[in-house]
Each structure stands twice: as structure tokens, then as C-alpha cells.
Design an enzyme around this catalytic site. Structure first.
Site, short mmCIF file in Angstrom:
data_model
loop_
_atom_site.label_atom_id
_atom_site.label_comp_id
_atom_site.label_asym_id
_atom_site.label_seq_id
_atom_site.Cartn_x
_atom_site.Cartn_y
_atom_site.Cartn_z
N THR A 38 -0.73 -3.98 4.36
CA THR A 38 0.12 -2.99 3.90
C THR A 38 1.58 -3.54 3.63
O THR A 38 2.14 -4.06 4.17
CB THR A 38 0.30 -1.79 4.62
N GLU A 39 1.94 -3.32 2.13
CA GLU A 39 3.21 -3.81 1.68
C GLU A 39 4.44 -3.53 2.33
O GLU A 39 5.54 -4.15 2.25
CB GLU A 39 3.36 -3.70 0.52
N ASN A 40 4.40 -2.55 3.40
CA ASN A 40 5.63 -2.19 4.02
C ASN A 40 5.80 -2.95 5.30
O ASN A 40 6.61 -2.69 6.03
CB ASN A 40 5.78 -0.73 4.43
#
Length: 447
Positions: free
Chosen positions: A281-283
Site C-alpha cells: 500500500t502506497e502509504n
């Protein structure tokens, strides 16, 4: 050893001056210095340029400054989550600048590292790149992005020691680490301050040399907005689940996979330990597990890119947003599955903007579309008015050119062998005649 002053919220907020550039950490309300933002709202300092991934939520975080009329400009990647921000931008009440999420993170990291800017393939050929310098590097068009810095950074950490060393909790790292390096004055909101030595050196995520002041403020469920909790009940129609199952069939053991919001998130519910698939997940997380079954929220669990609390599987890891997008642009994500608004015969993708509609945020889509080794788009075959989403040429603003490898709809599966849009599969109980009738693009058939 350095001793960082511990001050109260009002003193901290008063250090922001009219006209300042304010950096605000957080991803949604996770890792968001909400108490500092609300203290600044009480003071009422105006004409601020706000830089953050998103402008909080309505009345929360940066959203409170926005309602107060304190912001003259917003720079971020995803304003759609705050309807107030969308309205302010589209009405012209507040200036705004959209940057892809990975570009925003890297611009902050560059600013903190004393680098003037950088070239990136992300956003090349899109509206985001208009007016920016471009250059062809190794045969690929790249866009120049100027580094970002601020006068003041408000960030959130879980713990600090008295020397200012910071430790972040789970996915609360996100934009905080880069922002801690990229401002003249850094004020950190923390859950607790401990004596020097209590945070082991290997657990220090931001060294104290970047930190000027500390503020102690305890998080509550109300501070987390929509990430405060999650319902374990979710109704999904059969056609969408069929799309998710078909996308899952494309994944191989050991793949590192990023799932976009919407239909792609359903794939996560189908993945088992036997699949040996690592979700990214990009966060800032590798090893994303299913949503918690106990109804717990972001006080107890990490969150994914949809700001939904998730669990962490064995072997998971956390990191900041800049490192996360370095993984994406560096080619370390095997497959990205994301939603779409249009895909055309040339494998172009449009999925971030519809003129005149309240969509104002590109998020990580442009980075993923360019950086993932394989891109799968899951979307409904037609718009609500019956018009096709698989078109001869995209008419909506492009996300990226020539990047789509596969399209999965509730009707069919399309691929691009030899660069040509080709029907390679039909979904259950669907006929070729129905697909032809509902598709405006020309395509070959290989069933």
C-alpha cells in the site's frame, strides 16, 4: 545531548506567521498532527500555503483551516476526500496545485536533502505536466519537478525522546518523515515523550537533529475521522466479485501487488496464505492483511491507501511514503490493480478526473501506472448512461499512456498482445454479441 523544548499547543501554533508555507504530515487523518492544526485554527493565522497529501476531512485537520478561510493555496495529491477542498478549488476561492502522490513525497524529500528538483516519468503527457519542463532521458519522456520546502512543518509521531528522536507507529510514518527534513521550523505532536535512551537507536525513524519543538497531545477516536473504525460487514454483488476473482487468477506466488480503491480492494478478501502474495500500500506498508474482524480502527491497526484499517501479516514492514513510491517507480511492484474511467485501443488509461465533476485528486495512480511491471484495470464495462468505457481514444484526462496490460469488466477480459486491443475472455453468462454491442472501441477476438 540536545534537549528539545516541550511547549503547549498554543505556543506552537503561534510560531506560524501570516503568509507562511505550512507542511502538514499525515495520510488522511492517520499520522495527522490534528491538535496542532486545530490550535492554529483557533489563532486564525491567514494567507497560508498548505502542503499535504490531502486537506484533512471536513472540519478536521487542514479541513478546519480551510473552513476558517486561512488557506490561500493548497498543494497536495488527493483533495477528493474533503468536499470542502474540492468546492474551494473548483470555485477559485483557494488556489491549488495537484501533484501525483509519489511526486509530492519525492519533492519533499528532495527539499529536505538540499536538492533543487528532479526528473520523473510520472505524469508525462498528462495535464499535470502542462507548463513544466520535460526532457527525454534514456528514451523516456520525464517531467521536471521542483523541490518543496516550508517555513513550518507540523508532523505527528508516536513517541519522542527528550533529544527529539522520533518513532512512528505502523502506517503513521507516511509523509511525516520527509516533512521533518523539509522545513525551517519543525514542530512535532507526539503521544508521549520519554527519556533519552528509551527509544533504541535502531527504532529511531527521524533523528532529533531535524526537530525543533515537541508538543504532547493524546489521540482520540474523534481525531481519526473516517478511519476511526471499520465495519466487518460488506455486501458485494456477484459481478464485482467475479471481476476480483479473475484479477486474482493473474497473480503468481511471490508477487508484490498494489491494489487501488474500489473493485481492486475486493481482491484482498480472496487472498489466502497459500497464495503467497505480498500486498503493498502506497502509504507505507508491505504485507497487508484483511480488515480487522473486531471492528477496530486506526488506533489499533495500520491503514491502507483507502484509509481503511487493515491487519499486518507475518513478515510485514512499514516505511514512509517516499520510500514506498521509490519501490513503485523503481520497478519493485510486480502488479498493480486499479480502477478506470476509460481505457482505449492504444492501452491509454484515464482514471483520475472528469471535467465538471467533484473529483480532485490523482493520488498514486500516475506513479503506479508508470512504475508497476503489469497493470490490470478493473472497471464496469459502461457508464451509468450506457456509454462504453472501452473507447477508440480516451477523451478524459489521461493518467498514463500505453500502460494497460489487461482490462477486466463484468462482461469481458481484454489484453494487448502485439499492442492491439484483443478480447481474450468472456465473463460467466455473457455472449460475444453483448460485448460487441456495449464496446465502442474496435478490438480483435482471441477466444
Amino acid at each position: 545531548m540536545k534537549q528539545v523544548p516541550i511547549i503547549d499547543l498554543q505556543t506552537a501554533a503561534s510560531m506560524v506567521k501570516e503568509g507562511d508555507i505550512l507542511l502538514q504530515g499525515g495520510f488522511g487523518m492517520t499520522g495527522n498532527p490534528v491538535h496542532l492544526m486545530h490550535a492554529l485554527a483557533e489563532i486564525g493565522t491567514k494567507n497560508l500555503t498548505f502542503i499535504g497529501n490531502n486537506t484533512g476531512e471536513p472540519g478536521l485537520g487542514g479541513g478546519r483551516l480551510l473552513r476558517n478561510g486561512q488557506l490561500k493555496k493548497m498543494i497536495g495529491s488527493f483533495f477528493t476526500s474533503n468536499p470542502d477542498a474540492v468546492k474551494a478549488a473548483q470555485s477559485g476561492a483557494v488556489e491549488y496545485e495537484l501533484l501525483p502522490q509519489g511526486t509530492l513525497a519525492e519533492a519533499l524529500r528532495a527539499g529536505g536533502a538540499g536538492i533543487g528538483g528532479f526528473y520523473t516519468p510520472t505524469s508525462a503527457g498528462t495535464l499535470i505536466a502542462q507548463g513544466r519542463e520535460t526532457k527525454v532521458i534514456d528514451g523516456e519522456e520525464q517531467v521536471f519537478i521542483k523541490a518543496l520546502r516550508g517555513n513550518v512543518a507540523f508532523i505527528r509521531a508516536w513517541r519522542a525522546d527528550t533529544a527529539g528522536n522520533l518513532q512512528y507507529r505502523m502506517t503513521e510514518n507516511n509523509f511525516n518523515k520527509a516533512m521533518a527534513t523539509a522545513a525551517d521550523l519543525v514542530i512535532v505532536e507526539v503521544e508521549e515523550v520519554v527519556p533519552v535512551g528509551e527509544i533504541a537507536p535502531e527504532n529511531v525513524h527521524t533523528p532529533g537533529c531535524f526537530v525543533d519543538y515537541l508538543v504532547v497531545a493524546k489521540l482520540t477516536l474523534e481525531d481519526l475521522g473516517t478511519s476511526a473504525s471499520v465495519s466487518s460487514s460488506k455486501k458485494v454483488d456477484e459481478s464485482r466479485m467475479n471481476m476480483a476473482k479473475r484479477a486474482l487468477a493473474e497473480l503468481q506466488k511471490g508477487n508484490v501487488v498494489n491494489l487501488g480503491i474500489g473493485i481492486p480492494t475486493l481482491v484482498a478478501d480472496l487472498i489466502t496464505e497459500e497464495h503467497s502474495i505480498i500486498l503493498h500500500t502506497e502509504n507505507g506498508m508491505l504485507g497487508v492483511g484483511p480488515v480487522p474482524v473486531d471492528g477496530g480502527g486506526a488506533m489499533d491497526y495500520p491503514v491502507n491507501a483507502g484509509k481503511i484499517p487493515v491487519t499486518a501479516l507475518k513478515g510485514s514492514s512499514y516505511f514512509d511514503s517516499a520510500d514506498s513510491f521509490a519501490m513503485i517507480r523503481g520497478g519493485h511492484i510486480d502488479v498493480a490493480i486499479m480502477g478506470g474511467l476509460e481505457v482505449d485501443e492504444a492501452a491509454n488509461l484515464a482514471n483520475w478526473a472528469v471535467p465538471g465533476k467533484p473529483l480532485l485528486g490523482v493520488g498514486g495512480a500516475m506513479d503506479l501506472a508508470k512504475g508497476a511491471k503489469k497493470l490490470i484495470i478493473t472497471m464496469t464495462h459502461t457508464n451509468p448512461d450506457g456509454s462504453s468505457k472501452i473507447v477508440p481514444q480516451c477523451t478524459l484526462p489521461l493518467t498514463a499512456s500505453g500502460v494497460v496490460d489487461m482490462v477486466i469488466t463484468e462482461l469481458a477480459v481484454f489484453e494487448f498482445p502485439s499492442g492491439k486491443l484483443t478480447l481474450t475472455g468472456l465473463m460467466p453468462n455473457v455472449t460475444l454479441k453483448e460485448v460487441i454491442a456495449k464496446t465502442s472501441a474496435n478490438f480483435e477476438v482471441a477466444l
